[in-house]
Design a protein around this motif. Sequence first.
Motif, PDB file in Angstrom:
ATOM      1  N   GLN A  20      35.875  68.512  25.686  1.00 20.33           N
ATOM      2  CA  GLN A  20      35.947  67.142  25.277  1.00 20.33           C
ATOM      3  C   GLN A  20      35.290  67.319  23.839  1.00 20.33           C
ATOM      4  O   GLN A  20      37.036  66.835  22.694  1.00 20.33           O
ATOM      5  CB  GLN A  20      34.686  66.494  25.116  1.00 20.33           C
ATOM      6  N   SER A  21      34.919  67.797  22.632  1.00 28.68           N
ATOM      7  CA  SER A  21      34.899  67.726  20.906  1.00 28.68           C
ATOM      8  C   SER A  21      35.946  68.831  21.110  1.00 28.68           C
ATOM      9  O   SER A  21      36.760  68.674  19.633  1.00 28.68           O
ATOM     10  CB  SER A  21      33.366  68.629  20.850  1.00 28.68           C
ATOM     11  N   ALA A  22      36.397  70.216  21.813  1.00 28.04           N
ATOM     12  CA  ALA A  22      37.277  70.914  20.736  1.00 28.04           C
ATOM     13  C   ALA A  22      38.900  70.136  20.657  1.00 28.04           C
ATOM     14  O   ALA A  22      39.685  70.198  19.839  1.00 28.04           O
ATOM     15  CB  ALA A  22      37.359  72.266  22.105  1.00 28.04           C
ATOM     16  N   VAL A  23      39.387  69.540  21.790  1.00 26.62           N
ATOM     17  CA  VAL A  23      40.359  68.953  21.757  1.00 26.62           C
ATOM     18  C   VAL A  23      40.511  67.210  20.841  1.00 26.62           C
ATOM     19  O   VAL A  23      41.577  67.176  20.477  1.00 26.62           O
ATOM     20  CB  VAL A  23      40.368  68.078  23.441  1.00 26.62           C
ATOM     21  N   LEU A  24      39.539  67.028  21.006  1.00 23.17           N
ATOM     22  CA  LEU A  24      39.201  66.096  20.722  1.00 23.17           C
ATOM     23  C   LEU A  24      39.066  65.903  19.024  1.00 23.17           C
ATOM     24  O   LEU A  24      39.845  65.210  17.846  1.00 23.17           O
ATOM     25  CB  LEU A  24      38.159  65.314  21.150  1.00 23.17           C
ATOM     26  N   ALA A  25      38.487  67.491  18.342  1.00 23.86           N
ATOM     27  CA  ALA A  25      38.583  67.495  16.985  1.00 23.86           C
ATOM     28  C   ALA A  25      39.887  68.359  16.531  1.00 23.86           C
ATOM     29  O   ALA A  25      40.471  67.833  15.939  1.00 23.86           O
ATOM     30  CB  ALA A  25      38.148  68.728  16.548  1.00 23.86           C
ATOM     31  N   LEU A  26      40.634  69.443  17.849  1.00 22.09           N
ATOM     32  CA  LEU A  26      42.242  68.853  17.771  1.00 22.09           C
ATOM     33  C   LEU A  26      43.715  68.127  17.533  1.00 22.09           C
ATOM     34  O   LEU A  26      44.010  67.514  16.598  1.00 22.09           O
ATOM     35  CB  LEU A  26      43.052  69.870  18.707  1.00 22.09           C
ATOM     36  N   ALA A  27      43.018  66.570  18.656  1.00 19.40           N
ATOM     37  CA  ALA A  27      43.439  65.284  18.162  1.00 19.40           C
ATOM     38  C   ALA A  27      43.549  65.412  16.870  1.00 19.40           C
ATOM     39  O   ALA A  27      44.441  64.434  16.048  1.00 19.40           O
ATOM     40  CB  ALA A  27      43.733  65.159  18.906  1.00 19.40           C
ATOM     41  N   ALA A  28      42.099  64.812  16.255  1.00 21.52           N
ATOM     42  CA  ALA A  28      41.845  64.448  15.058  1.00 21.52           C
ATOM     43  C   ALA A  28      42.469  64.731  13.625  1.00 21.52           C
ATOM     44  O   ALA A  28      42.625  64.389  12.777  1.00 21.52           O
ATOM     45  CB  ALA A  28      40.089  64.152  15.005  1.00 21.52           C
ATOM     46  N   GLY A  29      42.950  66.607  14.260  1.00 17.42           N
ATOM     47  CA  GLY A  29      43.609  67.052  12.710  1.00 17.42           C
ATOM     48  C   GLY A  29      42.372  67.827  12.311  1.00 17.42           C
ATOM     49  O   GLY A  29      43.014  69.079  10.898  1.00 17.42           O
ATOM     50  N   ALA A  30      41.564  68.506  13.013  1.00 14.68           N
ATOM     51  CA  ALA A  30      40.865  69.506  12.371  1.00 14.68           C
ATOM     52  C   ALA A  30      41.333  70.517  12.513  1.00 14.68           C
ATOM     53  O   ALA A  30      42.139  71.131  13.344  1.00 14.68           O
ATOM     54  CB  ALA A  30      39.422  69.549  13.122  1.00 14.68           C
ATOM     55  N   ASP A  31      41.204  71.587  11.583  1.00 10.98           N
ATOM     56  CA  ASP A  31      42.332  73.147  11.666  1.00 10.98           C
ATOM     57  C   ASP A  31      41.182  73.910  12.079  1.00 10.98           C
ATOM     58  O   ASP A  31      41.770  74.686  13.578  1.00 10.98           O
ATOM     59  CB  ASP A  31      41.853  73.507  10.129  1.00 10.98           C
ATOM     60  N   ARG A  32      39.663  74.234  12.670  1.00  9.23           N
ATOM     61  CA  ARG A  32      38.454  74.756  13.219  1.00  9.23           C
ATOM     62  C   ARG A  32      37.458  74.047  13.040  1.00  9.23           C
ATOM     63  O   ARG A  32      37.009  73.526  12.770  1.00  9.23           O
ATOM     64  CB  ARG A  32      38.533  76.066  11.834  1.00  9.23           C
ATOM     65  N   ALA A  38      48.363  67.176  19.479  1.00 12.19           N
ATOM     66  CA  ALA A  38      47.359  67.259  20.003  1.00 12.19           C
ATOM     67  C   ALA A  38      47.611  65.648  20.302  1.00 12.19           C
ATOM     68  O   ALA A  38      47.718  65.398  18.846  1.00 12.19           O
ATOM     69  CB  ALA A  38      46.355  67.433  20.709  1.00 12.19           C
ATOM     70  N   THR A  39      47.250  65.060  21.197  1.00  8.02           N
ATOM     71  CA  THR A  39      47.158  63.814  21.378  1.00  8.02           C
ATOM     72  C   THR A  39      45.841  62.281  21.761  1.00  8.02           C
ATOM     73  O   THR A  39      46.081  63.006  22.445  1.00  8.02           O
ATOM     74  CB  THR A  39      48.680  63.109  21.683  1.00  8.02           C
ATOM     75  N   PHE A  40      45.672  61.839  21.421  1.00  9.28           N
ATOM     76  CA  PHE A  40      44.370  60.891  22.082  1.00  9.28           C
ATOM     77  C   PHE A  40      44.516  59.910  21.644  1.00  9.28           C
ATOM     78  O   PHE A  40      45.572  58.923  21.175  1.00  9.28           O
ATOM     79  CB  PHE A  40      43.019  61.735  21.269  1.00  9.28           C
ATOM     80  N   GLN A  41      43.737  59.246  22.935  1.00 12.70           N
ATOM     81  CA  GLN A  41      44.564  57.638  23.612  1.00 12.70           C
ATOM     82  C   GLN A  41      43.456  57.556  24.630  1.00 12.70           C
ATOM     83  O   GLN A  41      42.522  58.287  24.989  1.00 12.70           O
ATOM     84  CB  GLN A  41      45.718  56.936  24.362  1.00 12.70           C
TER      85      GLN A  41
END
Length: 463
Positions: free
Chosen positions: A294-306, A354-357
């Motif tokens: 969950q943390s990994a995909v949410l971070a990507l969706a929010a714009g984290a690079d690594r 990646a998109t979060f909703q």
Amino acid sequence: MMKNWIIVLCLCTGLLTVSAQDNQSQANPFGIVEGFWFPETTCELGVGWERIIFNWEQHQPESPDDWFTLNVDDRWLRAADACDREIVALLKHTPAWATDGTPGIGVPRGLTLPVDDPDNLWANFVRRSVDYYASRGVNHFIIWNEPDIDSDTYGYEFEGTLEDYYQMLRVAYIVAKDTNPASVIHLAGTTYWHDVNEGRAPYMTRLVDRILEDPEASANDYYFDVLSLHIYFRTETVYDIVNEMREMLDSNGLVYKQIWINETNAAPTIDPAWTVQRPVFNLDLQNQADFLVQSAVLALAAGADRIAAYKLYDQELAPGAESFGILSPPDASPRPAYYAWQTVTQHFDNITSATFQQTDNIDVVYVQHSNGQQSIVVWNRTDTSTTATISATDDKAYLLNAQEHEQLIRPENDTYTLSLAPARCEQGEGCFLGGAVAILVQPDSQFTVRDLTPDNPIDLNFD
């Protein structure tokens, strides 16, 4: 009781989408903290980077003339390089001889002197470290750790003020870039909640405000390249905190600065092999595994690079202490979290967006892959079992869980039906950690997620 009414959630490629193309020009964006303890196991994990503490008081314990490097063994660096794993150095711990304050957490002496003054002890250490480790492939340097924690709180790491930390950052940036222009300077990882819970603006927001006050900051690219975060336990705060920091940087014209999560995890306390005496949350081994996905995909969706999991292994852990390792403390055997992080590193390293909703009941992250596939990662955010359906884009799909156990499934009436177990909820804490993740992989095309829940149907349409 199973919920019965319908909310329709249409996820389209243009909605809340964050480009991941910058990640693809680099190594695998997923990392591990202190993988050197078991280099072969870490190599099998498939991470693209590793954080290691470069301890100043161990490099130079007695005087500035010391230079001992066994605390960052060259064998660790060679093993990482052989596995295409980038090393990120965390510089911290002031030697007693180098501070007028408390050894380890004290402000380095001479910090406000010119960077070429021999009495600026921090400048000297940074210069020597950057020069020495450049030939060993180390270019990333994190400047200290969690300076936002107050003196009366567990984990207190820096007794200086925000102004002191700003001076440390400024000195380190100027020295590092002059010594090795390829150097990448990271702000200290911060906890976020220590400030917010006290009613203060986040440390990083206040630090950026201070940097912008410096008339020389622009000429020095604002003294940093990467903003760092530490985020634990609460699933949806990963997205919220990264998104808040991204908006803060962007609003100050720092749109090109990267955001890395240097630490994320949810330590399990219900572990037959390791009893925790004073748990903060009651979590089992599967909760830890699901949180990491969950943390990994949410971070990507929010714009984290690594993003890095904290950590591979808890060495020298006291009996009953909290264990974050993805390897078990007694024997270093893989926990479910190890396989979950392996799922992340192998399945989400080739994404383009990646998109979060979310609805009231489920969280959904829609991931587009460079190979033309899409992954829909979905989990329950409530304390009651629910069901989600996903419209099919082909005559078959693959369903994975956090440990990448894979099964071929066929649609019925052009949809896939997923039963979602409840989230982890506690009185006073709410449902802080999402339920077991389901990862549906199918050809990339427009689709609909339908959340089956009570009351009146509500359609959420996104164009």
